[in-house]
Write a protein that holds these residues in place. Structure first.
Motif, mmCIF file in Angstrom:
data_model
loop_
_atom_site.group_PDB
_atom_site.id
_atom_site.type_symbol
_atom_site.label_atom_id
_atom_site.label_comp_id
_atom_site.label_asym_id
_atom_site.label_seq_id
_atom_site.Cartn_x
_atom_site.Cartn_y
_atom_site.Cartn_z
ATOM 1 N N ASN A 1 -2.121 4.392 -1.833
ATOM 2 C CA ASN A 1 -2.863 3.793 -0.724
ATOM 3 C C ASN A 1 -3.096 2.302 -0.961
ATOM 4 O O ASN A 1 -2.993 1.496 -0.031
ATOM 5 C CB ASN A 1 -4.204 4.504 -0.539
ATOM 6 C CG ASN A 1 -4.055 5.902 0.016
ATOM 7 O OD1 ASN A 1 -3.133 6.181 0.783
ATOM 8 N ND2 ASN A 1 -4.951 6.799 -0.372
ATOM 9 N N PHE A 2 -3.422 1.959 -2.217
ATOM 10 C CA PHE A 2 -3.606 0.546 -2.543
ATOM 11 C C PHE A 2 -2.314 -0.235 -2.322
ATOM 12 O O PHE A 2 -2.337 -1.371 -1.812
ATOM 13 C CB PHE A 2 -4.065 0.409 -4.001
ATOM 14 C CG PHE A 2 -4.227 -1.015 -4.451
ATOM 15 C CD1 PHE A 2 -5.323 -1.759 -4.053
ATOM 16 C CD2 PHE A 2 -3.271 -1.618 -5.261
ATOM 17 C CE1 PHE A 2 -5.474 -3.075 -4.463
ATOM 18 C CE2 PHE A 2 -3.408 -2.929 -5.679
ATOM 19 C CZ PHE A 2 -4.513 -3.663 -5.281
ATOM 20 N N GLY A 3 -1.188 0.366 -2.680
ATOM 21 C CA GLY A 3 0.103 -0.285 -2.458
ATOM 22 C C GLY A 3 0.387 -0.511 -0.986
ATOM 23 O O GLY A 3 0.880 -1.577 -0.592
ATOM 24 N N VAL A 4 0.062 0.484 -0.163
ATOM 25 C CA VAL A 4 0.259 0.348 1.290
ATOM 26 C C VAL A 4 -0.592 -0.792 1.836
ATOM 27 O O VAL A 4 -0.112 -1.625 2.616
ATOM 28 C CB VAL A 4 -0.084 1.672 2.003
ATOM 29 C CG1 VAL A 4 -0.119 1.473 3.520
ATOM 30 C CG2 VAL A 4 0.918 2.754 1.646
ATOM 31 N N LEU A 5 -1.856 -0.842 1.428
ATOM 32 C CA LEU A 5 -2.746 -1.903 1.898
ATOM 33 C C LEU A 5 -2.275 -3.279 1.430
ATOM 34 O O LEU A 5 -2.310 -4.248 2.195
ATOM 35 C CB LEU A 5 -4.170 -1.649 1.399
ATOM 36 C CG LEU A 5 -4.874 -0.413 1.963
ATOM 37 C CD1 LEU A 5 -6.242 -0.249 1.313
ATOM 38 C CD2 LEU A 5 -5.023 -0.510 3.466
ATOM 39 N N LEU A 6 -1.816 -3.362 0.189
ATOM 40 C CA LEU A 6 -1.358 -4.640 -0.349
ATOM 41 C C LEU A 6 -0.130 -5.141 0.405
ATOM 42 O O LEU A 6 -0.044 -6.314 0.776
ATOM 43 C CB LEU A 6 -1.043 -4.486 -1.841
ATOM 44 C CG LEU A 6 -0.717 -5.773 -2.605
ATOM 45 C CD1 LEU A 6 -1.907 -6.717 -2.588
ATOM 46 C CD2 LEU A 6 -0.328 -5.458 -4.045
ATOM 47 N N ILE A 7 0.819 -4.250 0.653
ATOM 48 C CA ILE A 7 2.027 -4.628 1.402
ATOM 49 C C ILE A 7 1.669 -5.059 2.818
ATOM 50 O O ILE A 7 2.206 -6.036 3.351
ATOM 51 C CB ILE A 7 3.026 -3.451 1.420
ATOM 52 C CG1 ILE A 7 3.565 -3.188 0.011
ATOM 53 C CG2 ILE A 7 4.181 -3.743 2.375
ATOM 54 C CD1 ILE A 7 4.385 -1.919 -0.099
ATOM 55 N N THR A 8 0.730 -4.331 3.443
ATOM 56 C CA THR A 8 0.302 -4.663 4.805
ATOM 57 C C THR A 8 -0.322 -6.051 4.858
ATOM 58 O O THR A 8 -0.033 -6.835 5.768
ATOM 59 C CB THR A 8 -0.710 -3.617 5.317
ATOM 60 O OG1 THR A 8 -0.127 -2.311 5.246
ATOM 61 C CG2 THR A 8 -1.106 -3.910 6.752
ATOM 62 N N ILE A 9 -1.169 -6.364 3.872
ATOM 63 C CA ILE A 9 -1.822 -7.673 3.844
ATOM 64 C C ILE A 9 -0.797 -8.788 3.659
ATOM 65 O O ILE A 9 -0.864 -9.835 4.317
ATOM 66 C CB ILE A 9 -2.868 -7.717 2.708
ATOM 67 C CG1 ILE A 9 -4.032 -6.783 3.036
ATOM 68 C CG2 ILE A 9 -3.389 -9.142 2.495
ATOM 69 C CD1 ILE A 9 -5.001 -6.585 1.890
#
Length: 256
Positions: free
Chosen positions: A33-41
């Motif tokens: 989930n952290f990876g998804v948020l980081l990529i999105t940002i």
């Protein structure tokens, strides 16, 4: 760094001891989930990128991780996923309009001093960024309520296989009412826990109650909480109806 590693190790051990393989998957899902948020940002900072579309894609990915990766692909997770995405679409339209009307995008005067050395002309739409932040803040609670209701309704259906669709739907709503109060309180106290320093600052600056309520920082966070609460409230009847429809339809189809 050692403290972070120790806390992560303790969390992992407890999740494995209590949750077994599912607990281990839940632990690794945190990093996914952290990876998804980081990529999105990172993608959001690209000029002309649409934060709303990126948020929808990120919410879809987070929902898949939290539902299908942790709990597997089954009827419970499928209906919870459909319910989650339906609620997210409704919330997106509502929050984008509300964010424009409330004008909570950007930064408050309390944050200007720290940001004064940076340029805010970075080529992104802060209105859409504000809406994206609200949606991403609500996705965790929405998925949690969806899978809780779907799982409970499945258990009810297994114990009462001939229950009517209306009674099953009513049972889902009853379960949701119990969850609603605790989840909205969780969102409320999460805000005060994370912004306790800001509230103390307001007190030291002798802000009046009216100044606190009308400050952009406070208003944005309260709108965030209220919007997440609306999402939690919406997901209850949506999940209950979809589950009741799918379970009874599957039963009637198998009976033929």
């Amino acid at each position: 760094m050692n403290v972070l590693v120790c806390l992560a190790a303790i969390l992992f051990i407890l999740m494995v001891l209590i949750g077994g393989k599912k607990g281990a998957r839940s632990f690794f899902a945190l990093f996914l989930n952290f990876g998804v948020l980081l990529i999105t940002i990172v993608i959001m900072t690209i000029p002309n990128a649409n934060p709303i579309i990126l948020t929808f894609i990120a919410c879809t990915a987070v929902s898949c991780i939290n539902l299908f990766y942790i709990n597997g692909v089954n009827s419970k997770t499928k209906t919870a996923f459909i319910s989650t995405m339906t609620t997210i679409v409704i919330l997106l339209f509502f929050i984008v309009i509300m964010t424009k009307k409330a004008m909570i995008q950007g930064f408050g005067e309390e944050e200007i001093e720290e940001l004064s050395m940076f340029s805010l002309f970075i080529g992104v739409d802060f209105v859409k960024i504000g809406a994206a932040v609200i949606i991403m803040s609500a996705i965790g609670s929405i998925v949690d309520v969806a899978i809780s209701i779907a799982s409970s309704m499945r258990e009810i259906f297994n114990h009462h296989p001939f229950i009517s669709r209306k009674d099953l739907f009513t049972s889902g709503l009853s379960i949701g009412r119990d969850i609603l109060g605790t989840d909205t309180n969780t969102l409320f106290f999460a805000f005060f826990g994370s912004y306790l320093g800001l509230l103390i600052w307001f007190k030291d600056l002798s802000y009046s109650f009216g100044e606190i309520v009308n400050s952009k920082v406070f208003s944005a966070e309260m709108i965030n909480i209220l919007s997440a609460g609306i999402g939690v409230a919406l997901i209850i009847p949506i999940t209950a109806w979809i589950n009741a429809y799918v379970l009874v339809k599957t039963r009637d189809k198998n009976a033929l």
